[in-house]
Write a protein that holds these residues in place. Sequence first.
Motif, PDB file in Angstrom:
ATOM      1  N   SER A  18      -7.029   4.611   5.075  1.00 17.21           N
ATOM      2  CA  SER A  18      -7.976   3.524   5.503  1.00 17.21           C
ATOM      3  C   SER A  18      -7.518   2.949   6.695  1.00 17.21           C
ATOM      4  CB  SER A  18      -8.357   2.581   4.475  1.00 17.21           C
ATOM      5  OG  SER A  18      -7.116   1.770   4.139  1.00 17.21           O
ATOM      6  N   GLU A  19      -8.250   2.206   7.365  1.00 17.69           N
ATOM      7  CA  GLU A  19      -8.080   1.238   8.389  1.00 17.69           C
ATOM      8  C   GLU A  19      -7.073   0.187   8.134  1.00 17.69           C
ATOM      9  OE1 GLU A  19      -7.089   0.332  12.014  1.00 17.69           O
ATOM     10  OE2 GLU A  19      -8.517   1.968  11.580  1.00 17.69           O
ATOM     11  N   ASP A  20      -7.072  -0.294   6.838  1.00 14.45           N
ATOM     12  CA  ASP A  20      -6.193  -1.090   6.213  1.00 14.45           C
ATOM     13  C   ASP A  20      -4.885  -0.679   6.174  1.00 14.45           C
ATOM     14  OD1 ASP A  20      -7.808  -3.288   6.247  1.00 14.45           O
ATOM     15  OD2 ASP A  20      -8.540  -3.116   4.145  1.00 14.45           O
ATOM     16  N   ARG A  59       0.948  -1.237   0.092  1.00 12.08           N
ATOM     17  CA  ARG A  59      -0.044  -0.064   0.146  1.00 12.08           C
ATOM     18  C   ARG A  59       0.994   0.987   0.006  1.00 12.08           C
ATOM     19  NH1 ARG A  59      -3.121  -3.447   3.198  1.00 12.08           N
ATOM     20  NH2 ARG A  59      -5.279  -3.800   2.179  1.00 12.08           N
ATOM     21  N   SER A 106      -5.746  10.634   5.866  1.00 12.49           N
ATOM     22  CA  SER A 106      -7.041  10.076   5.395  1.00 12.49           C
ATOM     23  C   SER A 106      -6.827   8.515   5.087  1.00 12.49           C
ATOM     24  CB  SER A 106      -7.189  10.818   3.920  1.00 12.49           C
ATOM     25  OG  SER A 106      -5.959  10.970   2.922  1.00 12.49           O
TER      26      SER A 106
END
Length: 316
Positions: free
Chosen positions: A61-63, A38, A59
């Motif tokens: 994501s939780e991932d 990521r 901003s």
Amino acid sequence: MTAARFRVTYLHVSQPAHVDDADGTREDHVLRDDEFIRFEVSPFTGALGAEIRGIDLASASEDGFEDVRRALHKYHVLAVRDQQLDAAGLHKVARRFGRFSGNPVHTPIDGFDDIVRFVREPDDTGKVIGEDWHMDLAWLPKPPGITMLYGEEVPPVGGDTCFSSLEKAYASLSPRLIEILEGLTGIHSGRGVFAINAAHSRLGVKADVEAIENAVVEHPVICRHPATGRRYVFVSSVMTNFKGMTEEESKPMIDFLMARAVRPEFNCRLRWEPKTLGMWNNPHVLHTAINDYPGYRRVMYRTTVEGSVPLAAADG
């Protein structure tokens, strides 16, 4: 007898930062950790530490956050580049990692009880805050699990922070010494902490001097990481003695452990850039600020994330 003559040829080897691939694209010569997809993770050294590029924590994501947590467990020190944060943004990012650990020493900025602002002006002289090898708040029952430092304004050169791995220090010890240390409990004290911080005129400190001076806590000397289970030696600059032993009796071993913990092969160096968010697993490293930027201004925001009571490795 005539002297032998030798011809010396000097070769200049150039290693460009980038090379052209067959398809015309350019690829820089930086080792990257393929475990993370990521964002880019590039290790600092073979011991610990890594740089992260390609994620916006404001901003994410939780991932994405979970991947950063994994990287922190793996490398213990991260420099997350290109983060556009102010005090409110740092507060928001930090609290996604966990609750505030509390800070009984420093006065927070207005509006955020979890954020401290460190400023060093160009004409400031003397030691910088955190100049000696230390662990943040090791004299608390639960030292901060993560320390975060955001570079709002950094010198064009200098002002780096060095870290050393307490896991690597543990791995370097002999089995017999580990066996001895597993039976010991370290005593860590807040004695003298207030005076060290109060000496910095631009750093606000809280008034409860007695509570800091009288703070004493016990931590196992050999601990294990709560997430990975990996072992580390819990030694700090405020360790005064071992439980059941005097300070005089304890000092040679504490000095040995501190010297072993900061050996250069266990180190990494975080070179600050503007908008870098540095973070580290506080109980698993020692760190020190480098005082080599006279004439330059440095402005940093700091916060911490709640940790856990250090776990004795023998109990795992």
